[in-house]
Motif scaffolding. Structure first.
Motif, PDB file in Angstrom:
ATOM      1  N   ARG A   1      14.080  53.647   5.187  1.00 54.40           N
ATOM      2  CA  ARG A   1      13.415  52.891   6.205  1.00 54.40           C
ATOM      3  C   ARG A   1      11.908  52.767   6.088  1.00 54.40           C
ATOM      4  O   ARG A   1      11.258  51.757   6.502  1.00 54.40           O
ATOM      5  N   GLU A   2      11.154  53.989   5.662  1.00 52.15           N
ATOM      6  CA  GLU A   2       9.905  53.702   5.718  1.00 52.15           C
ATOM      7  C   GLU A   2       9.207  52.812   4.646  1.00 52.15           C
ATOM      8  O   GLU A   2       8.236  51.826   4.716  1.00 52.15           O
ATOM      9  N   ARG A   3       9.945  52.905   3.444  1.00 47.41           N
ATOM     10  CA  ARG A   3       9.391  51.987   2.544  1.00 47.41           C
ATOM     11  C   ARG A   3       9.661  50.508   2.784  1.00 47.41           C
ATOM     12  O   ARG A   3       8.739  49.647   2.552  1.00 47.41           O
ATOM     13  N   MET A   4      10.881  50.108   3.800  1.00 43.18           N
ATOM     14  CA  MET A   4      11.300  48.937   3.544  1.00 43.18           C
ATOM     15  C   MET A   4      10.122  48.332   4.953  1.00 43.18           C
ATOM     16  O   MET A   4       9.837  47.344   4.764  1.00 43.18           O
ATOM     17  N   LYS A   5       9.823  49.225   5.637  1.00 45.59           N
ATOM     18  CA  LYS A   5       8.919  48.753   6.768  1.00 45.59           C
ATOM     19  C   LYS A   5       7.404  48.489   6.485  1.00 45.59           C
ATOM     20  O   LYS A   5       6.684  47.330   6.548  1.00 45.59           O
ATOM     21  N   ASN A   6       7.176  49.374   5.229  1.00 45.54           N
ATOM     22  CA  ASN A   6       5.671  49.257   4.829  1.00 45.54           C
ATOM     23  C   ASN A   6       5.700  47.818   3.798  1.00 45.54           C
ATOM     24  O   ASN A   6       4.677  47.309   3.756  1.00 45.54           O
ATOM     25  N   LEU A   7       6.659  47.484   3.210  1.00 43.84           N
ATOM     26  CA  LEU A   7       6.907  46.254   2.237  1.00 43.84           C
ATOM     27  C   LEU A   7       7.187  45.234   3.330  1.00 43.84           C
ATOM     28  O   LEU A   7       7.202  43.940   2.931  1.00 43.84           O
ATOM     29  N   GLY A   8       7.596  45.136   4.502  1.00 43.62           N
ATOM     30  CA  GLY A   8       7.947  44.181   5.580  1.00 43.62           C
ATOM     31  C   GLY A   8       9.116  43.599   5.035  1.00 43.62           C
ATOM     32  O   GLY A   8       9.357  42.391   5.436  1.00 43.62           O
ATOM     33  N   VAL A   9      10.076  44.360   4.719  1.00 44.49           N
ATOM     34  CA  VAL A   9      11.536  44.036   4.178  1.00 44.49           C
ATOM     35  C   VAL A   9      12.452  44.316   5.242  1.00 44.49           C
ATOM     36  O   VAL A   9      12.383  45.268   5.645  1.00 44.49           O
ATOM     37  N   GLU A  10      13.267  43.119   5.583  1.00 38.28           N
ATOM     38  CA  GLU A  10      14.598  43.779   6.516  1.00 38.28           C
ATOM     39  C   GLU A  10      15.788  43.352   5.505  1.00 38.28           C
ATOM     40  O   GLU A  10      15.664  42.244   5.059  1.00 38.28           O
ATOM     41  N   LYS A  11      16.746  44.244   5.534  1.00 44.18           N
ATOM     42  CA  LYS A  11      18.133  43.735   4.911  1.00 44.18           C
ATOM     43  C   LYS A  11      19.185  44.409   6.041  1.00 44.18           C
ATOM     44  O   LYS A  11      18.948  45.472   6.191  1.00 44.18           O
ATOM     45  N   ASP A  12      20.183  43.579   6.007  1.00 47.85           N
ATOM     46  CA  ASP A  12      21.291  44.175   6.641  1.00 47.85           C
ATOM     47  C   ASP A  12      22.287  45.203   5.864  1.00 47.85           C
ATOM     48  O   ASP A  12      22.052  45.148   4.648  1.00 47.85           O
TER      49      ASP A  12
END
Length: 178
Positions: free
Chosen positions: A66-77
Protein backbone atom coordinates in the motif's frame (compact mmCIF):
# COMPACT_ATOMS: atom_id res chain seq x y z
CA UNK A 1 10.93 -30.62 -4.82
CA UNK A 2 14.64 -31.20 -5.09
CA UNK A 3 16.49 -28.59 -2.99
CA UNK A 4 13.19 -27.34 -1.54
CA UNK A 5 14.84 -25.86 1.57
CA UNK A 6 17.31 -23.90 -0.55
CA UNK A 7 14.49 -22.60 -2.77
CA UNK A 8 12.53 -21.44 0.27
CA UNK A 9 15.61 -19.79 1.75
CA UNK A 10 16.20 -17.98 -1.57
CA UNK A 11 12.56 -16.83 -1.66
CA UNK A 12 12.88 -15.52 1.90
CA UNK A 13 16.10 -13.72 0.95
CA UNK A 14 14.51 -11.85 -1.97
CA UNK A 15 11.34 -11.00 -0.07
CA UNK A 16 11.11 -7.39 1.07
CA UNK A 17 9.22 -8.54 4.18
CA UNK A 18 9.57 -11.42 6.66
CA UNK A 19 7.82 -14.70 5.90
CA UNK A 20 6.52 -17.20 8.45
CA UNK A 21 4.38 -20.33 8.63
CA UNK A 22 1.31 -20.63 10.85
CA UNK A 23 -2.16 -22.12 11.09
CA UNK A 24 -4.57 -19.91 9.18
CA UNK A 25 -8.28 -20.12 9.93
CA UNK A 26 -10.70 -20.21 7.01
CA UNK A 27 -10.13 -21.12 3.40
CA UNK A 28 -7.18 -18.84 2.68
CA UNK A 29 -3.76 -20.49 2.62
CA UNK A 30 -1.77 -17.30 2.90
CA UNK A 31 -1.95 -13.59 3.45
CA UNK A 32 0.23 -10.52 3.17
CA UNK A 33 -0.29 -8.29 6.19
CA UNK A 34 -0.03 -4.70 4.92
CA UNK A 35 0.32 -3.21 8.40
CA UNK A 36 2.69 -5.73 10.03
CA UNK A 37 4.57 -6.08 6.72
CA UNK A 38 4.80 -9.85 6.77
CA UNK A 39 3.75 -12.87 4.73
CA UNK A 40 2.03 -15.69 6.60
CA UNK A 41 1.70 -19.08 4.87
CA UNK A 42 -0.45 -22.02 5.95
CA UNK A 43 1.57 -24.85 7.48
CA UNK A 44 1.35 -28.33 6.03
CA UNK A 45 0.79 -27.58 2.34
CA UNK A 46 2.71 -29.54 -0.30
CA UNK A 47 6.18 -28.28 -1.16
CA UNK A 48 5.12 -27.20 -4.66
CA UNK A 49 2.04 -25.33 -3.38
CA UNK A 50 4.10 -23.70 -0.62
CA UNK A 51 6.81 -22.57 -3.02
CA UNK A 52 4.34 -21.18 -5.59
CA UNK A 53 2.30 -19.49 -2.87
CA UNK A 54 5.39 -17.92 -1.32
CA UNK A 55 6.49 -16.49 -4.68
CA UNK A 56 2.96 -15.17 -5.32
CA UNK A 57 2.93 -13.35 -1.99
CA UNK A 58 6.47 -11.99 -2.40
CA UNK A 59 5.32 -10.58 -5.75
CA UNK A 60 2.46 -8.84 -3.92
CA UNK A 61 4.91 -7.49 -1.32
CA UNK A 62 7.25 -6.20 -4.05
CA UNK A 63 4.57 -4.63 -6.24
CA UNK A 64 1.41 -4.04 -4.27
CA UNK A 65 2.43 -2.79 -0.86
CA UNK A 66 0.00 0.00 0.00
CA UNK A 67 2.71 2.52 0.97
CA UNK A 68 4.89 1.70 -2.06
CA UNK A 69 1.96 2.15 -4.44
CA UNK A 70 0.95 5.41 -2.77
CA UNK A 71 4.51 6.78 -2.99
CA UNK A 72 4.66 5.86 -6.69
CA UNK A 73 1.21 7.30 -7.34
CA UNK A 74 0.02 3.92 -8.65
CA UNK A 75 -3.49 2.59 -8.24
CA UNK A 76 -4.41 -0.98 -9.14
CA UNK A 77 -7.59 -2.90 -8.52
CA UNK A 78 -7.58 -6.35 -6.90
CA UNK A 79 -8.02 -8.09 -10.27
CA UNK A 80 -4.86 -6.51 -11.64
CA UNK A 81 -2.90 -7.29 -8.49
CA UNK A 82 -3.89 -10.96 -8.58
CA UNK A 83 -3.15 -11.38 -12.28
CA UNK A 84 0.29 -9.82 -11.79
CA UNK A 85 1.20 -11.83 -8.68
CA UNK A 86 0.06 -15.20 -10.07
CA UNK A 87 1.66 -14.59 -13.47
CA UNK A 88 4.95 -13.76 -11.78
CA UNK A 89 4.65 -16.87 -9.59
CA UNK A 90 3.96 -19.01 -12.67
CA UNK A 91 6.91 -17.53 -14.59
CA UNK A 92 9.39 -17.88 -11.73
CA UNK A 93 8.25 -21.43 -10.89
CA UNK A 94 8.41 -22.43 -14.57
CA UNK A 95 11.97 -21.08 -14.80
CA UNK A 96 13.05 -23.28 -11.90
CA UNK A 97 11.28 -26.37 -13.25
CA UNK A 98 8.10 -26.32 -11.17
CA UNK A 99 5.00 -26.54 -13.37
CA UNK A 100 2.05 -24.75 -11.77
CA UNK A 101 -0.05 -24.41 -14.94
CA UNK A 102 -2.93 -26.54 -13.60
CA UNK A 103 -3.43 -24.06 -10.78
CA UNK A 104 -2.10 -20.82 -12.25
CA UNK A 105 -3.93 -20.70 -15.59
CA UNK A 106 -7.47 -21.03 -14.18
CA UNK A 107 -6.58 -18.57 -11.41
CA UNK A 108 -5.24 -15.99 -13.88
CA UNK A 109 -8.16 -16.54 -16.27
CA UNK A 110 -10.65 -15.97 -13.46
CA UNK A 111 -9.03 -12.72 -12.38
CA UNK A 112 -8.35 -11.40 -15.89
CA UNK A 113 -11.80 -11.79 -17.38
CA UNK A 114 -13.40 -8.53 -18.51
CA UNK A 115 -10.00 -6.82 -18.89
CA UNK A 116 -9.17 -4.86 -22.01
CA UNK A 117 -5.94 -5.29 -23.95
CA UNK A 118 -4.43 -1.99 -22.76
CA UNK A 119 -4.79 -3.03 -19.10
CA UNK A 120 -3.36 -6.49 -19.78
CA UNK A 121 -0.42 -5.08 -21.77
CA UNK A 122 0.50 -2.77 -18.90
CA UNK A 123 0.38 -5.72 -16.53
CA UNK A 124 2.44 -7.87 -18.92
CA UNK A 125 5.29 -5.36 -18.87
CA UNK A 126 5.19 -5.32 -15.06
CA UNK A 127 5.04 -9.12 -14.94
CA UNK A 128 7.96 -9.53 -17.35
CA UNK A 129 10.24 -7.08 -15.52
CA UNK A 130 9.35 -8.28 -12.04
CA UNK A 131 9.62 -11.99 -12.91
CA UNK A 132 13.00 -11.37 -14.57
CA UNK A 133 14.33 -9.52 -11.53
CA UNK A 134 12.89 -12.18 -9.20
CA UNK A 135 14.58 -14.99 -11.17
CA UNK A 136 17.89 -13.12 -11.22
CA UNK A 137 17.80 -12.44 -7.47
CA UNK A 138 16.82 -16.03 -6.64
CA UNK A 139 19.49 -17.45 -8.95
CA UNK A 140 22.17 -15.35 -7.24
CA UNK A 141 20.96 -16.46 -3.80
CA UNK A 142 20.78 -20.14 -4.84
CA UNK A 143 24.33 -19.96 -6.22
CA UNK A 144 25.49 -18.38 -2.97
CA UNK A 145 23.77 -21.11 -0.93
CA UNK A 146 25.32 -23.84 -3.08
CA UNK A 147 28.78 -22.28 -2.70
CA UNK A 148 28.36 -22.27 1.06
CA UNK A 149 27.08 -25.86 1.14
CA UNK A 150 29.67 -28.47 2.11
CA UNK A 151 30.97 -30.44 -0.84
CA UNK A 152 28.60 -33.33 -1.38
CA UNK A 153 28.15 -35.93 -4.02
CA UNK A 154 24.76 -35.31 -5.62
CA UNK A 155 23.25 -38.41 -7.18
CA UNK A 156 20.42 -38.67 -9.64
CA UNK A 157 17.97 -41.57 -9.88
CA UNK A 158 19.73 -42.61 -13.06
CA UNK A 159 23.22 -42.66 -11.48
CA UNK A 160 24.91 -45.98 -11.00
CA UNK A 161 27.62 -46.70 -8.42
CA UNK A 162 30.01 -49.59 -8.77
CA UNK A 163 31.82 -50.56 -5.59
CA UNK A 164 34.72 -52.97 -6.02
CA UNK A 165 36.75 -54.59 -3.32
CA UNK A 166 39.48 -57.22 -3.19
CA UNK A 167 43.12 -57.72 -2.43
CA UNK A 168 46.25 -58.17 -4.56
CA UNK A 169 45.89 -61.86 -5.46
CA UNK A 170 42.18 -62.40 -4.90
CA UNK A 171 39.19 -62.08 -7.11
CA UNK A 172 37.29 -58.85 -6.96
CA UNK A 173 33.82 -58.61 -5.57
CA UNK A 174 31.54 -55.85 -6.71
CA UNK A 175 28.24 -54.35 -5.78
CA UNK A 176 26.06 -52.40 -8.16
CA UNK A 177 23.96 -49.80 -6.36
CA UNK A 178 21.13 -48.04 -8.13
Amino acid sequence: IENYEQFMEAIRAVSPVPMRFDEIAGESHVYYHNIDKEIVIQQGMSESQTMKTAIHEVAHAKLHDRERMKNLGVEKDQMTKEVEAESIAYSVCQHFGLDTADYSFPYIAGWSSNRDMKELKTSMDTIRHTAGDFIEEMTEKLQELQRDEPEQMHLLDSDLILKMSGSMESEYAYDVIR
